[in-house]
Structures are given as C-alpha cells and as structure tokens.
Write an enzyme that holds these catalytic residues in place. Structure first.
Site, PDB file in Angstrom:
ATOM      1  N   TYR A 198       3.699   5.465  11.663  1.00 35.24           N
ATOM      2  CA  TYR A 198       3.955   4.052  11.989  1.00 35.24           C
ATOM      3  C   TYR A 198       4.829   3.296  10.998  1.00 35.24           C
ATOM      4  O   TYR A 198       5.111   2.137  11.201  1.00 35.24           O
ATOM      5  CB  TYR A 198       2.621   3.303  12.169  1.00 35.24           C
ATOM      6  N   HIS A 208      -3.783   4.440   4.415  1.00 43.57           N
ATOM      7  CA  HIS A 208      -4.927   3.520   4.410  1.00 43.57           C
ATOM      8  C   HIS A 208      -6.117   4.204   3.729  1.00 43.57           C
ATOM      9  O   HIS A 208      -6.722   3.667   2.807  1.00 43.57           O
ATOM     10  CB  HIS A 208      -5.284   3.134   5.846  1.00 43.57           C
ATOM     11  N   ARG A 237       0.863  -1.183   0.000  1.00 46.81           N
ATOM     12  CA  ARG A 237       0.000   0.000   0.000  1.00 46.81           C
ATOM     13  C   ARG A 237       0.902   1.235   0.000  1.00 46.81           C
ATOM     14  O   ARG A 237       1.444   1.611   1.032  1.00 46.81           O
ATOM     15  CB  ARG A 237      -0.883  -0.024   1.251  1.00 46.81           C
TER      16      ARG A 237
END
Lengths: 371, 324
Positions: free
Chosen positions: A273, A264, A260
């Site tokens: 993160y 998100h 990805r």
C-alpha cells in the site's frame, strides 16, 4: 487559500524544529532549549539503544520467538524526546509501540518482549515506573490518562500525565471524549500524538482533512505540530506542555510529525500500500543521523564515542535476546491468577478442577474433569 | 429501623460510603444538582462538593474510561449509567479495559470501580430505557455482577460494592426504586457474593434477581393458596454465583424455575438451568424451566406487560414444572 485546498484550511502548518535533518541547530523564540554536550550525547545514546532493542525484537519475531512486534523504527526521537521531558512524578500512558518511552521510564525491555512473546499481557508494575501498561485497543488509554490526571488534580500533586496515541486513534470516539474531558476539567494532561502517517494501510487523509494539531482548538486548548524526528524539538515542546499542565494551564495536544519506517507490526506488509519513494524521502530525515551530524559538526563527540555506543547497543541486543529466550512459560495455573483481587468461587473452583484434570494425566488416575 | 425507598436506600448507602472513605467519588450524567434522573444521588453534591460528585460530559465511554484513570490514581469511583440501554457506548471500556486491566498488570492494579445501572422495564418508558443487559456482563471475566432487589439489600450491597477492590456492575431495578421497606441502617448485610433464600418452601425453587424477586414472591404467595409450597431465592450476585445455596435448595425441592426479564435465549437463566441440571440431575423431577422476555427487542411500553414475566406467567411455569 487555493481552490484545491479543503474548505476550512488556512495557513500552512507551522512545524517546530530545533535541529534540521542536516544537523543544524535552529532557534525558536518559544522553545529555546539549552542542552549540554553530555545531554546531547545521552539523547544520542538513547536513540541508538532503543533502535537496537527494536531491531532485535523484529529479529526475534522473525525467528518465531515473539508472536508479534510493533516496531518503533523512525519514531525514536518523538519517543525519547517526550519521554526524557517527563519528571519522575509524571505519569505516562502508552499505546503498544512506546518502547522508547518505556526505556526512559526504566522498564526492562524484556518485560515488553514478554508480552509480545505471550508469557503475559503486560507484566510490569505501572506504579513502579509511572508508566502504564500497553493498551492495544486503539485510543482507550487516552481516557485513562485524563482520569488519572483528574486524580492528580484532586490530589494537588505536582504531576502531569502524558498520553500517547497515533494518527489513526484520532478518529476514535474515546480520543475525542478524552479531549472533551480534559478541556472541561482543565486536566493536567499532555496529548502526544505521533502522526506516523499510516494507520496500518490507511494514510492520514483517511483520518482527517485538517492537520491533526488543529483539532485541539475546537476542543479549547492549544495544539502544536513538532518535527517528530527532531529529538531536541520533541523534548522542548513536551517539557513546556508538561510544565503548563503542572501549572494549572490545562491540556496541550502535541502532534509529532514523523514516519513509520517499518511495517505496522511484523504481521503487516507495507509494500502492498505504499511506495518506496516515500520511505526514501523520510530516510533523509532520520532522527538519529541528525543528532550524530550535530555532535560531529560541533565536535561534541569523537569517533570513539560513537563506537562505544554501537558496542553498547550490540551488547544490549545480545542481552535482551538471551533473557527473552530464557523467559519461562507460565504454569497453567497463572491463567487463573489476578482475574479478581481476592477469592472468587467460580475461578477458584475452575483452577482446582483444571489442575486436578492435568494431574490425572501425570498419575494415570484420570479422575479430574477438564472443566 | 428507618423506612426507605430503594432509591433512597442506595442514596443513603452512597452517603455512608462517601463519609467512610474520602476517595469515593460519584460520577455520571446529571448526578450533581439534579441528583440523578431517579434522584439516587440526591443531595450528595451539596454535601461532598463538585470534586467528589462529578457531573460529567454526556458520553458513557468517557465516564468509564476516566473512572478507570481515577481508580488508577487511588480513587474509588461510583459511575452512574443513566439507563440500561445507554451502557453500550461504554461497553468497550468495561469489557476490554475495566474487566481485564488488573490481570494485565499481574495484580499490581486494582480497579475498585462500581458501575451502577438502573435496569429493567415496567415504567412505561420509551425505547432503550427498559432493558436487562446483565448477561453481556456476567459473560465477561474480571467483572463482578450484582443485582439488588429490595431497600435493605440495596443499602448494604452498594456500600460493600464500593469497598470491594474488583470492578462491579451493579444493577438496580428501576421499577422498584419507589418500593418502601424498613431498613436497619446499623445492620451489616449478607456478604456481597451470597444468595439469599427469601422464602422457604419444599415443592419448587424459584430463582430470581433484581425486579423479578418481588414478582416471584407474589407468585409464591398465590401458589400457596393452591397448596404449593414455593421456595424463592434472590441471587443478589450473578457473578460469582452462590451455587451451593441453589443446589441445596433444588436438591431438596426437585423442581426449579428461573425467572428474569431479559430474553430467555442465551439469557443468564440458561447458565442457571445448565448448572442446576448438572449438579441436581438425580434429584430433578422435571427439567429446569425458564420464564423471561421473548426473542424480540423490548416492545413499546403499551405491550410491555405481555413481555415482562408476571405472576401468572410464573405460576404457569410452576404448573408446567409439576406436569412432568
């Protein structure tokens, strides 16, 4: 097995790859695929156009025109490869990120944008496209896909069902139940898991200790890991799994190993993160660049072709933007439509009362009630 | 006329529905050879085959989720949830998918799925086998919620539920499964969304559904001996609610008691009390009273007679509603 390997781990995972990141063609004994120059150019065009739609959607969200967008950046090959493997009679069950599969199923991108803009909760006819509505609850659609496949099986139809989900979804009970149902009923279904390595902020190791494709063997059907950034491999592997399903051989789990590249969703901030280096490493495996390199190296496309595709992408982006901004807000009565298939005393009454309440502001009588 | 138990009436209704439409499927745990733990699907697999009467893996979310998929493909699945307390693993599929998918599709999708749930207590069962979860589902827009109370209704209501294009939660009162009554197999039933006045009276209206209808009828008969003329309405449909029948009755009687097995607090009776109060305010002689379960989890079976409303607790409420 090394001392550090988790218990139960065995041979390192095999990755089916037919096109390297450098654009070199690789042969595989089980997944031979013959693609004409025209077909490869067509795949390239798809990849570029869906990336452009995605880019435009992110921009529209940033400008306040969409409430949210779930970017597919980096997953174009997994989606175009698997989407192009489908026949018209096959059925697809997406998550909320399968914009490129929607493209393959001729769903107008503006319909996808409408949902994220908030004009409705879906709004395309799944039967017209054999492409189900987006499902937001993680993993729910896997059971719908298996049930649909069981229906096709009862109909004796030449139809396979493909179900999309992500690495995070594999922890859901519904996904595991769908594996059981598919296996027990030998349903003509292909489970297409795009392992993009991240479930919002949680890396893969929060979901599994073994490669995801290996889960399949415990349920009693084959699992395969494919290079999810390789459109040729995704096409070949999915085509075979769909044919197996149609031929009564039952389900297959395909793990498309990808990444990805974006957040998100537009509400997410991946800098909290994950490290930038990871992104840089995956950039080198870009799904579009390798097809471009292949076309160049093999002189299957010239500069004019690439410029033409870019121009088409820009025009598409503009068109999608214009039509998105033109989407009318629904009237308040739309809220009451389609809750039930026919008359429903309470919903019908509330519609009538609420419209009377609104009308009371128009004519100053204020005789309606707001309930 | 044929004498049928309630369980057999549902069975016959399902048989008719399956004969009428080859797309009707029955699916659930133990519904095949065993015929269901209450024998409601007895003989159906033998008659219609394993492709139409499907013994599923033991997972409720899977039952409802795959039923949705089958419905998307044109089938009309009738799912059995074995006991009320086991519906919760399927709650997500029912609430987020089954109830909302037709609207999500702007009407392109119809989901004619019936979820049969044996409900209520009174059979001396262990935990999770005696619950009344109707309010969770009446609160979910997109679902229709039905509760049958007697064999004749069970027979027609299940058939009408199968014919309906909306998803339906269909409650069957498990302690009444063995109650017998004369059923006219040729007679059409009352429309699915209509309440029925099962006993006419002029002094007070009892509103009940499912297992409590019989209890209320017994209470009404007892009250008559005390000179009180009690009307009893069987709601049959909880969503939608046939409000006109209720309002007409309470406007006439001026008093209303709502009875259900589920806990009173936030129970379906709260909705009934609020609506009756709003629509019958100037005709009410007393507040609408509610009789139901306590604000406790369903008790161990040795205590369930204290928890479940019975004739005496209903009569006590009738006395109280006259005391105002």
């Amino acid at each position: 097995m090394t001392a550090e390997a988790p218990r139960g781990a065995d041979a390192p995972p095999e990755l089916i790859q037919l096109l390297t990141p450098e654009g070199e063609r690789v042969e595989h004994p089980d997944y031979d695929i013959e693609l004409t120059a025209e077909e490869v150019r067509s795949l390239y065009r798809d990849l570029v156009l869906v990336r452009r739609i995605d880019l435009e959607a992110v921009a529209l969200q940033r400008q306040g025109e969409l409430g949210l967008w779930a970017s597919l950046l980096g997953q174009e090959a997994a989606q175009i490869g698997s989407g192009r493997a489908l026949t018209d009679a096959d059925m697809a069950f997406p998550t909320y990120r399968e914009h490129a599969v929607a493209w393959c199923r001729d769903v107008d991108p503006v319909k996808l944008l409408g949902m994220f803009r908030g004009v409705n909760h879906g709004g395309w006819d799944p039967y017209e496209h054999n492409f189900h509505l987006y499902t937001i609850v993680i993993g729910s659609q896997t059971l719908h896909g298996v049930g649909y496949a069981m229906g096709a099986q009862r109909d004796g139809a030449e139809s396979a069902t493909i179900v999309y989900f992500g690495d995070g979804a594999t922890s859901q009970g519904d996904v595991n139940e769908s594996f059981i149902w598919a296996s027990v009923f030998n349903a003509p279904v292909v489970f297409f898991c795009q392992n993009n390595q991240w479930a919002i902020s949680e890396p893969l190791e929060k979901q599994t200790r073994i490669p995801l494709y290996k889960r399949a063997s415990g349920f009693g059907f084959p699992g395969i890991r494919v290079d999810g950034n390789d459109v040729f491999a995704c096409l070949a592997v999915t085509r075979k799994a769909l044919a197996d399903a149609r031929n009564g051989l039952g389900p297959t789990l395909i793990e498309a190993f990808t990444y990805r590249m974006g957040a998100h969703t537009t509400s997410d901030d991946p800098t909290r993160y994950r490290v930038a280096g990871e992104l840089e490493a995956w950039k080198l495996k870009d799904p579009i660049e390798r097809v471009k390199a292949y076309l160049f190296k093999n002189q299957l496309a010239d500069q004019e072709f690439f410029e033409k595709v870019d121009a088409e992408a820009d025009a598409l982006g503009k068109d999608v933007r214009r039509r998105c901004l033109e989407l009318p807000d629904p009237g308040p009565e739309a809220m009451f439509d389609h809750v039930y298939s026919g008359p429903h005393a309470m919903v019908d009454k509330e519609r009538e009362q609420y419209l009377a309440y609104l009308a009371s502001f128009e004519n100053g009588t204020e005789t309606g009630t707001g309930r | 006329m044929t004498t049928l138990t309630l369980a057999k009436a549902v069975n016959e209704g399902l048989r008719r529905a399956m004969e009428e439409d080859s797309k009707v499927l029955v699916m659930g745990e133990d519904v095949g050879k065993l015929g269901g733990v209450f024998r409601v699907t007895d003989g159906l697999q033998k008659e219609f085959g394993e492709d139409r009467v499907i013994d599923t893996p033991l997972a409720e979310s899977g039952i409802i989720g795959t039923a949705i998929g089958l419905a998307l493909r044109g089938y009309r699945p009738v799912c059995e949830i074995q006991f009320d307390g086991f519906v919760f693993p399927a709650a997500d599929q029912i609430i987020t998918q089954l109830a909302k998918m037709p609207l999500r599709s702007l009407g392109a999708i119809k989901l004619p799925v019936v979820v049969r749930i044996p409900c209520g207590g009174g059979i001396g069962a262990v935990e999770h086998h005696s619950e009344s979860p109707e309010a969770y589902f009446t609160h979910t827009a997109g679902l229709r919620v039905m509760a049958c109370s007697n064999p004749a209704d069970a027979y027609t209501m299940i058939q009408d539920a199968v014919r309906c294009d909306d998803p339906i939660i269909f409650f069957e009162p498990k302690r009444r499964y063995w109650d017998k009554a004369e059923v006219d197999l040729a007679a059409p039933g009352l429309p699915l969304d209509r309440a029925r006045t099962v006993r006419q009276g002029s002094d007070v209206t009892l509103l009940a559904y499912g297992p409590m209808v019989k209890t209320c009828l017994s209470a009404a008969a007892a009250a008559e001996e005390e000179g009180r003329n009690v009307e009893v309405i069987d709601l049959r449909s909880l969503n939608p609610l046939d409000l006109d029948v209720l309002v007409e009755s309470v406007t006439r009687t001026g008093r209303c008691v709502v009875v259900h097995e589920a806990p009173v607090f936030s129970g379906f009776g709260a909705e009934l009390a609020a609506r009756i109060t709003e629509h019958c305010f100037y005709n009410l002689e007393a507040p609408v009273l509610r009789v139901g379960g306590f604000s406790t989890p369903y008790p161990p079976s040795r205590l369930e007679d204290h928890y479940l409303p019975d004739l005496d607790r209903v009569l006590d409420a009738v006395d109280r509603v006259f005391a105002y």
